[in-house]
Each structure stands twice: as structure tokens, then as C-alpha cells.
Design an enzyme around this catalytic site. Structure first.
Site, PDB file in Angstrom:
ATOM      1  N   CYS A  49       4.258  -7.201   8.655  1.00 46.80           N
ATOM      2  CA  CYS A  49       5.128  -6.626   9.681  1.00 46.80           C
ATOM      3  C   CYS A  49       5.265  -7.626  10.821  1.00 46.80           C
ATOM      4  O   CYS A  49       4.299  -8.314  11.173  1.00 46.80           O
ATOM      5  CB  CYS A  49       4.545  -5.315  10.205  1.00 46.80           C
ATOM      6  SG  CYS A  49       5.599  -4.512  11.430  1.00 46.80           S
TER       7      CYS A  49
ATOM      8  N   CYS B 244      -3.643   1.949   8.278  1.00 44.73           N
ATOM      9  CA  CYS B 244      -2.579   1.271   7.561  1.00 44.73           C
ATOM     10  C   CYS B 244      -2.831  -0.231   7.504  1.00 44.73           C
ATOM     11  O   CYS B 244      -3.207  -0.856   8.468  1.00 44.73           O
ATOM     12  CB  CYS B 244      -1.244   1.662   8.172  1.00 44.73           C
ATOM     13  SG  CYS B 244      -0.315   0.531   9.124  1.00 44.73           S
TER      14      CYS B 244
ATOM     15  N   CYS C  13       2.122  -4.933  16.846  1.00 45.44           N
ATOM     16  CA  CYS C  13       1.441  -3.907  17.658  1.00 45.44           C
ATOM     17  C   CYS C  13      -0.048  -4.258  17.714  1.00 45.44           C
ATOM     18  O   CYS C  13      -0.645  -4.620  16.693  1.00 45.44           O
ATOM     19  CB  CYS C  13       1.639  -2.520  17.060  1.00 45.44           C
ATOM     20  SG  CYS C  13       3.380  -2.069  16.899  1.00 45.44           S
TER      21      CYS C  13
ATOM     22  N   SER D  21       9.673   6.251  10.344  1.00 50.36           N
ATOM     23  CA  SER D  21       8.995   5.892  11.595  1.00 50.36           C
ATOM     24  C   SER D  21       9.603   4.606  12.144  1.00 50.36           C
ATOM     25  O   SER D  21      10.198   3.809  11.410  1.00 50.36           O
ATOM     26  CB  SER D  21       7.500   5.700  11.359  1.00 50.36           C
ATOM     27  OG  SER D  21       7.260   4.468  10.737  1.00 50.36           O
TER      28      SER D  21
ATOM     29  N   CYS E 271      -2.947  -2.561  15.286  1.00 55.24           N
ATOM     30  CA  CYS E 271      -2.596  -2.350  13.885  1.00 55.24           C
ATOM     31  C   CYS E 271      -3.038  -3.518  13.002  1.00 55.24           C
ATOM     32  O   CYS E 271      -2.893  -4.687  13.371  1.00 55.24           O
ATOM     33  CB  CYS E 271      -1.083  -2.174  13.808  1.00 55.24           C
ATOM     34  SG  CYS E 271      -0.461  -2.108  12.135  1.00 55.24           S
TER      35      CYS E 271
ATOM     36  N   ASN F 161      -7.949   4.978  14.104  1.00 55.13           N
ATOM     37  CA  ASN F 161      -8.867   4.535  13.058  1.00 55.13           C
ATOM     38  C   ASN F 161      -9.285   3.109  13.384  1.00 55.13           C
ATOM     39  O   ASN F 161      -8.440   2.214  13.351  1.00 55.13           O
ATOM     40  CB  ASN F 161      -8.114   4.510  11.721  1.00 55.13           C
ATOM     41  CG  ASN F 161      -8.640   5.532  10.750  1.00 55.13           C
ATOM     42  OD1 ASN F 161      -9.818   5.869  10.764  1.00 55.13           O
ATOM     43  ND2 ASN F 161      -7.759   6.013   9.898  1.00 55.13           N
TER      44      ASN F 161
ATOM     45  N   LEU G 188       5.269   6.009  20.219  1.00 55.61           N
ATOM     46  CA  LEU G 188       5.438   5.914  21.671  1.00 55.61           C
ATOM     47  C   LEU G 188       4.175   5.310  22.309  1.00 55.61           C
ATOM     48  O   LEU G 188       4.238   4.282  22.955  1.00 55.61           O
ATOM     49  CB  LEU G 188       5.727   7.309  22.237  1.00 55.61           C
ATOM     50  CG  LEU G 188       6.215   7.372  23.671  1.00 55.61           C
ATOM     51  CD1 LEU G 188       7.537   6.645  23.843  1.00 55.61           C
ATOM     52  CD2 LEU G 188       6.345   8.824  24.129  1.00 55.61           C
TER      53      LEU G 188
ATOM     54  N   CYS H 298       3.170   8.448   1.548  1.00 60.08           N
ATOM     55  CA  CYS H 298       3.436   7.542   2.663  1.00 60.08           C
ATOM     56  C   CYS H 298       3.732   6.175   2.061  1.00 60.08           C
ATOM     57  O   CYS H 298       2.869   5.584   1.399  1.00 60.08           O
ATOM     58  CB  CYS H 298       2.222   7.492   3.590  1.00 60.08           C
ATOM     59  SG  CYS H 298       2.457   6.385   4.981  1.00 60.08           S
TER      60      CYS H 298
ATOM     61  N   GLU I 299       7.979  -2.182   9.534  1.00 57.85           N
ATOM     62  CA  GLU I 299       8.889  -1.475  10.432  1.00 57.85           C
ATOM     63  C   GLU I 299      10.119  -1.115   9.593  1.00 57.85           C
ATOM     64  O   GLU I 299      10.954  -1.983   9.279  1.00 57.85           O
ATOM     65  CB  GLU I 299       9.247  -2.388  11.621  1.00 57.85           C
ATOM     66  CG  GLU I 299      10.475  -1.996  12.419  1.00 57.85           C
ATOM     67  CD  GLU I 299      10.446  -0.578  12.997  1.00 57.85           C
ATOM     68  OE1 GLU I 299       9.618  -0.306  13.856  1.00 57.85           O
ATOM     69  OE2 GLU I 299      11.287   0.252  12.570  1.00 57.85           O
TER      70      GLU I 299
ATOM     71  N   GLU J 222       0.824  -1.217   0.000  1.00 60.57           N
ATOM     72  CA  GLU J 222       0.000   0.000   0.000  1.00 60.57           C
ATOM     73  C   GLU J 222       0.854   1.261   0.000  1.00 60.57           C
ATOM     74  O   GLU J 222       1.873   1.331   0.689  1.00 60.57           O
ATOM     75  CB  GLU J 222      -0.837   0.054   1.276  1.00 60.57           C
ATOM     76  CG  GLU J 222      -2.077  -0.782   1.224  1.00 60.57           C
ATOM     77  CD  GLU J 222      -2.876  -0.660   2.516  1.00 60.57           C
ATOM     78  OE1 GLU J 222      -3.416  -1.686   2.935  1.00 60.57           O
ATOM     79  OE2 GLU J 222      -2.946   0.441   3.093  1.00 60.57           O
TER      80      GLU J 222
HETATM   81  S1  SF4 Z   1       2.136  -0.155  13.843  1.00 62.37           S
HETATM   82 FE1  SF4 Z   1       3.876  -0.250  12.402  1.00 62.37          FE
HETATM   83  S2  SF4 Z   1       5.431  -1.447  13.525  1.00 62.37           S
HETATM   84 FE2  SF4 Z   1       3.478  -1.827  14.582  1.00 62.37          FE
HETATM   85  S3  SF4 Z   1       2.643  -3.721  13.615  1.00 62.37           S
HETATM   86 FE3  SF4 Z   1       1.784  -1.920  12.496  1.00 62.37          FE
HETATM   87  S4  SF4 Z   1       3.181  -1.618  10.754  1.00 62.37           S
HETATM   88 FE4  SF4 Z   1       4.268  -2.898  12.259  1.00 62.37          FE
END
Ligand code: SF4
Length: 352
Positions: free
Chosen positions: A115, A339, A119, A197, A122, A296, A221, A108, A166, A95
């Protein structure tokens, strides 16, 4: 010189192209020509490189085929945000989002397919990391954005490496991408116009500070203490705040660039006034900026976004301590804007 694998011509930097073309008995200036045709003139095959002889074009087609990404889906929001789903040469999807701002356009870009960081808020990490993106695949995302802007005579002003993945877990390709995009024969983007990032990979933050590039570092953070952060980000186990914050200070000191701390607000998780005060205490006196992000919602996770009134109160508490703090404006909300959502939706529809 470490050459890219699988004859990936799009990941060759200008020096590597010289090396390849000298191998065919060609002078160095042919490398500059090809670099420009690839990144400025959107050559999709060597037949487009009309300044070259036919035998050279054919030899390069055999040895170093140009494998462009293709746009699988394009969604345009009412505010002009354009979200692209690009298909890569092995069938993976990635994307990219082009965003309008008062100063111009930013893009972006994603740095990995999937990933590994896990997190908990996400959508991108739900299936883990599938593979790294090459430098050429990162550049392809900027090139697509440039192609969209071309009819209006505009260019990409900023690149945010903040999409899926990441970036610091794909360090070598990230660095190569930024150096190639900075090259005057490619996109000629200032390093100051890149934001990288990270979820907080401390050794790579230090490595990036060592490069001496004036890029902006944006650190996710999301909590002012380890107890809350651990719930949201598994990376905090390896790199707790006692390691992360000094690494950010070191980055700011050595690059002279203030670090952006991203703080996603989740209702009753990390949005209390007490945590706002704690965050202000943690960051007071540091060369930094805080970017509050209204979450989101992602169907796969059951957190709840903080109400806007809570976000504003949180901002005021942080600002009252003299810390620069803004609320991120949400662009393209109606187009699967979180994302990883576009790629996930496409995977779901393929598996129906
Ligand atoms: S927020 Fe960023 S680092 Fe964390 S799982 Fe999603 S894409 Fe990966």
C-alpha cells in the site's frame, strides 16, 4: 472495450467473454457457460469445462490460460476466523480473511499488494505499494472463501474491501470486481453487501458516489482534527477534514447510505475524552456510524493500544451525542490478525 492485459481470463467480465468467444466463431451463450464454470464451478483448467468441444478447450487454453491463485497458508482461529495467504501467478502474496458472524460469513479482501498510503499504525504499507490487484485477483479471494464454505452449504454474505491496500487507489479494478461479483452467473452478491474502505481519497469518493451503487463507504478517520490526523495518516496533507467530511456527506446524500467512520484507538494519541467530544461535535447530525477499533499491536510500530476502559468511555461520550457508535469485535486475534501481518511474517521467514 478495454481488455485486460496479459490474457488474464479471470478479469474478463461477461461482455468481454462474449467478445473473446465470438473471435473464435463461437455463439454468445458460450461466454455465459465459461463465466459460470470459472466462478461457480471452480474450473481450474479448460479440461474441466466438459460442455465444450475439445478443440475449443485447446484453443482457449493456448490463448487465455486460466491462472488461479493458490493457497500458500491457511490459519484457522478458535472462533472460526480463517486467514488465507494466497499466491498469485507472478509469485506475489495477498491476504484474505473469512469471518463468521451471527448473520453468516463475510470475507475481507485485499485490493493491492502492499500500500502506498503510509498510515503510521499499519503493517501493510511498510514496503510501499508493489502493484495493483486485477479484478480477477479480487474475485479469486471471494472464490476461495466460497470454496471453504461449500461443504457446509453456506455462502459469503458480505464482502469488505478492507484488507491490504487502498481500494480507491485501484478504482477501475475495484469497480469491475464488484460488478462481476454482483453478476448472477458469478456470486450474485447485492451491492448493499459490499463495504469499500478508504483512507480518504476525496476525488475517488466523489467518483464512487457518481456510480450510483448502494455500497457502504467506510472512511478511516482516526482523529477529529487535522493536527492529530496528520500524525497518523499522510493522506491528510492532500485531503484534510475540510475536504473529506463534505465528500462523505455528499456520498451519504446521493446513495442514501450512512457512512461508517473507522476510529482506531491509540493510547495517549487519539483516545482522550476531549477528542471524543470533538469527534461527536464533528459528526453530530450526519448520516453516519462510528466504529471504534481497539488497535492490534504491530511489532514494527511502537504505538500502544488504548485500554478497554478508555475505549468504552470514548464510546459513551460519542453515543451521548446521539451518534451510533460500536466497538469492533476482534476476531481471530491469535492468528496474526492485524492487516498485513501474515504476508509480512511470510516475507520475513523467506528472507531468513
Ligand atoms: S491502513 Fe489501509 S490505507 Fe493505510 S497503509 Fe494500511 S492498508 Fe494502506
Amino acid at each position: 472495450m478495454v481488455m485486460p492485459s496479459a490474457n488474464d481470463v479471470l478479469s474478463l467480465d461477461a461482455d468481454q467473454l462474449v467478445h473473446v468467444l465470438q473471435g473464435f466463431g463461437e455463439p454468445a451463450f458460450r461466454a455465459r457457460q465459461l463465466f459460470e464454470w470459472l466462478w461457480r464451478h471452480d474450473a481450474s483448467s479448460y479440461q474441466d469445462v466438459t460442455v465444450w468441444s475439445r478443440p475449443l478447450r485447446e484453443r482457449m487454453s493456448q490463448a487465455w490460460p486460466i491462472r488461479r491463485a493458490v493457497a500458500v497458508q491457511t490459519q484457522v482461529g478458535v472462533d472460526g476466523t480463517t486467514k488465507l495467504l494466497l499466491g498469485l501467478s507472478d509469485g506475489q502474496r495477498v491476504e484474505t480473511v473469512l469471518l463468521p458472524h451471527p448473520y453468516g460469513y463475510s470475507v475481507c479482501v485485499s485490493s493491492q499488494v502492499g500500500c502506498a498510503m503510509g498510515c503510521t499504525f499499519c503493517a501493510s504499507g511498510l514496503n510501499g505499494r508493489i502493484r495493483q490487484l486485477s479484478a480477477g485477483e479480487l474475485l479469486e479471494q471471494v472464490r476461495y472463501a466460497e470454496m471453504i464454505l461449500k461443504p457446509s452449504g453456506q455462502h459469503v454474505r458480505r464482502v469488505d474491501v478492507m484488507g491490504i491496500g487502498e481500494p480507491l487507489d485501484n478504482y477501475a479494478n475495484l469497480l469491475k470486481f464488484m460488478r462481476m461479483a454482483h453478476h448472477e452467473a458469478a456470486f450474485h452478491l447485492s451491492y448493499r453487501h459490499f463495504t469499500v474502505s478508504t483512507s480518504g481519497l476525496v476525488p475517488a469518493i466523489t467518483q464512487l458516489a457518481n456510480e450510483g451503487l448502494p455500497v457502504t463507504l467506510a472512511v478511516s478517520l482516526h482523529a477529529p482534527n487535522d493536527e492529530v490526523r496528520r500524525r497518523l495518516m499522510p493522506v491528510n496533507q492532500a485531503y484534510p477534514l475540510a475536504k473529506l467530511i463534505p465528500a462523505c456527506d455528499d456520498f451519504a446524500r446521493r446513495t442514501g447510505r450512512r457512512v461508517t467512520f473507522e476510529y482506531l484507538l491509540l493510547k495517549d494519541v487519539n483516545d482522550s475524552q476531549q477528542l471524543a467530544h470533538e469527534l461527536a461535535g464533528l459528526l453530530a447530525g450526519r448520516l453516519c456510524h462510528v466504529n471504534l477499533i481497539p488497535w492490534n499491536p504491530v511489532a514494527e510500530h511502537d504505538w500502544t493500544p488504548s485500554p478497554m476502559s478508555t475505549v468504552r468511555t470514548f464510546q459513551r461520550i460519542v453515543q451521548d451525542q446521539g451518534i451510533s457508535c460500536t466497538i469492533r469485535k476482534e476476531l481471530g486475534q491469535e492468528i496474526d490478525a492485524a492487516c498485513g501481518q501474515l504476508r509480512l511474517r511470510e516475507e520475513e521467514s523467506l528472507s531468513l
